[in-house]
Scaffold this active site. Structure first.
Site, PDB file in Angstrom:
ATOM      1  N   LYS B 200       0.842  -1.208   0.000  1.00  0.00           N
ATOM      2  CA  LYS B 200       0.000   0.000   0.000  1.00  0.00           C
ATOM      3  C   LYS B 200       0.871   1.249   0.000  1.00  0.00           C
ATOM      4  O   LYS B 200       0.487   2.275  -0.556  1.00  0.00           O
ATOM      5  CB  LYS B 200      -0.988  -0.035   1.161  1.00  0.00           C
ATOM      6  CG  LYS B 200      -0.376   0.024   2.556  1.00  0.00           C
ATOM      7  CD  LYS B 200      -0.213   1.422   3.084  1.00  0.00           C
ATOM      8  CE  LYS B 200       0.688   1.427   4.312  1.00  0.00           C
ATOM      9  NZ  LYS B 200       0.910   2.752   4.863  1.00  0.00           N
ATOM     10  N   ASP B 263      -5.802   0.639   4.471  1.00  0.00           N
ATOM     11  CA  ASP B 263      -4.525   1.321   4.711  1.00  0.00           C
ATOM     12  C   ASP B 263      -4.077   2.098   3.471  1.00  0.00           C
ATOM     13  O   ASP B 263      -3.520   3.196   3.570  1.00  0.00           O
ATOM     14  CB  ASP B 263      -3.460   0.291   5.124  1.00  0.00           C
ATOM     15  CG  ASP B 263      -2.318   0.921   5.899  1.00  0.00           C
ATOM     16  OD1 ASP B 263      -2.337   2.149   6.119  1.00  0.00           O
ATOM     17  OD2 ASP B 263      -1.392   0.185   6.278  1.00  0.00           O
TER      18      ASP B 263
END
Lengths: 365, 365
Positions: B200, B263
């Site tokens: 991420k 996230d």
């Protein structure tokens, strides 16, 4: 050159005329009874007032009473109305469609039957069409993250997915629209893409809560942020969209891409629904928020009422469990029943959301 | 009351002392050699300069040479360094850990071997620990969307996932941290959560590109937005994270929740990596961006170099195909090789990203 007739001249419908016109197609924009001023403006000045921009020169505008003329010889019918106009658009198309035509719809939402059964909007759109014509017309729809103003601004890269049951039709439609800035993929998971399109509107409304809560605490504008809150809602929204895929029969991978998390991301960045969510976050009951935004279309709130309202019925029939879709149920309480915002964190990410996977998370409490 | 000793006193490590202290635990914050001023400040005034806030009164601060004292009687060792400090932290822990202790790590990143094999950071952390001690200590890590300042601000709801192989240990750790604002789920998909955490950061750097491109076109600050672009990257990022799950053996559902899209969402909202991405979007080569942000930690860029750099090696060994991970490969070209930004849209969302699913999208071109 293909003739594409567009029913509805709102900003999204009109924005789609840009890639079509750039590709040299004959685009005919037909206003609904609510679009008279828009069509007048385009006819006179070329400017679409909502887009605040001139439409491409080759695009021709028609008032609703000229729809017959506008649809003459058209190969593609673009249903450009939003979710509130789909039933009306279906009735109009009933007399405008001809055998062999390809219908492409942009409305994002769902409809619920009395017993809670959920249907995608292209089914509602097709309902008004005479049974003998129905199999002679193809039905497709557009999903994915696409803010109209950015498409119309050109060179703003936009990635969308055209969904339908007929892969050949999708390929043809995609070819008509593809430019170097409007990127089109196709998916035969018609139901999955449409369910994603409807649900992302529900969850994106919640993206405004966090900012409103900061305002309430007089911390907006400071360095203080509340992104962890929004991100947790986004994550639970993604989990619930996947769960809805399983319930209704969409492919589980469809939410992981443009139609699901991509569109939920873009819708969470701002707009009317997020603004409504922000006002809810400040502590206002939704009925009051609704009053403060008179005449503003809130597709997210409407989708929450429809889909969230179906959940108790589906639960009563034993199709889902009471612990399924905890965020959507809370959103429904807030939007449809004026309940205060009180996020039920402990009900999120539970094992009930998991099958056919083993378990997404072990429960906390 | 449990004693938790924290190695590293950066903002995230320190923020975690808030829920722990709120639960009445004995928290001991040990600065690294880079944290001397932070520890001095906390010892003198109670204020953490980076957080710009007083730490809870019960939290005690220690300089690195006092680490032995700080770890005396501790049941939990929180490894609070970032990805750059993990190997160092492992060497320190080697002499600080005692049998029965639970290690919990917050660093987000991965390490690549010479041949391209990727490893999660808790493995790197454990490497320095003597073999006889290793099985007597448990290893866990924190994933999910959690901006430190929001956790430390309290009452800012934050949802995270504690991941590890031992469900009992995770339950114990979660119980220590859970408050009415810090919500903890647990997952035994240790690898999956850690891979999500690393990836991420890579994709979130790209969230800045769009804004930078508008600036370059002198359209920033106007009504013009470029969210469709960012949303498409977000969607392709989600697809590639799922693909990496398959490659490395994480559960395919882990990215759809807090550790993955949650996230990635929070990291995309801003911060240093997004700022670096924005500068790239304005047309600067990354080497120039790096110069303009002296001393700034860019974990996303570092993760792109490591993970993106492993892809050609994995391709060469036939483990992945050349068309796999097209976005991560492009990010690697931009960050590691100073290549210009030129998004390879047509390579995204391809069927190569699909198995074991049938096909996510039919290809366009």
């Amino acid at each position: 050159m293909t003739t594409v007739s567009v029913l509805g001249s709102g900003i999204m419908a009109t924005a789609l005329s840009f890639p079509l016109a750039d590709n040299g197609h004959d685009v005919r924009l037909v206003g609904t009874h609510l679009d008279r001023d828009i069509i007048d403006s385009i006819k006179k000045t070329g400017v679409h007032p909502g887009l605040d921009r001139k439409v491409p020169e080759t695009v021709r505008a028609y008032q609703l009473e000229e729809a017959g003329e506008a649809f003459e010889g058209a190969e593609v019918a673009l249903s450009g109305v939003n979710s509130f106009g789909v039933r009306w658009a279906g009735e109009q198309l009933a007399s405008l469609l001809k055998p062999g035509m390809m219908v492409l719809s942009i409305a994002k939402g769902m409809e619920a039957a009395e017993n809670g059964d959920l249907r995608i909007l292209p089914e509602v759109l097709a309902e008004g069409v005479p049974p003998d014509l129905l199999p002679q017309v193809s039905w497709s729809a557009i999903g994915g993250p696409s803010i109209a103003g950015e498409v119309a601004a050109r060179r703003h890269d936009t990635c969308v997915v055209f969904a339908g049951r007929d892969a050949d039709v999708l390929r043809k439609l995609a070819t008509l629209f593809r430019t170097d800035y409007y990127h089109v993929w196709t998916s035969t998971d018609f139901l999955g893409v449409e369910v994603c399109a409807a649900l992302k509107n529900c969850y994106a409304l919640g993206a405004g809560f966090a900012e409103g809560m900061l305002e309430r605490a007089h911390r907006s504008g400071s360095r203080d942020r509340n992104y962890n809150y929004s991100a947790a809602l986004f994550a639970e929204g993604a989990v619930e969209i996947v769960q809805m895929m399983r319930l209704l029969g969409g492919r589980p991978e469809t939410p992981i891409g443009l139609a699901g998390v991509g569109d939920m991301y873009v819708t969470s960045q701002g707009g009317r629904n997020v603004r409504a969510g922000r006002l809810v976050g400040t502590g206002l009951p939704f009925s009051e928020v609704r009053k403060r935004m008179p005449g503003v279309t809130l597709e997210g709130a409407a989708a929450i009422v429809v889909i969230g309202g179906a959940l108790p019925k589906l639960t009563g029939r034993g199709i889902i469990k009471p612990e399924d879709f905890p965020l959507l149920r809370h959103l429904h309480g807030v939007i449809a029943k004026d309940e205060p915002l009180n996020m039920p964190w402990d009900t999120f990410f539970g094992p009930q959301n998991a099958p056919p996977y083993e378990q997404i998370y072990e429960t906390g409490d």
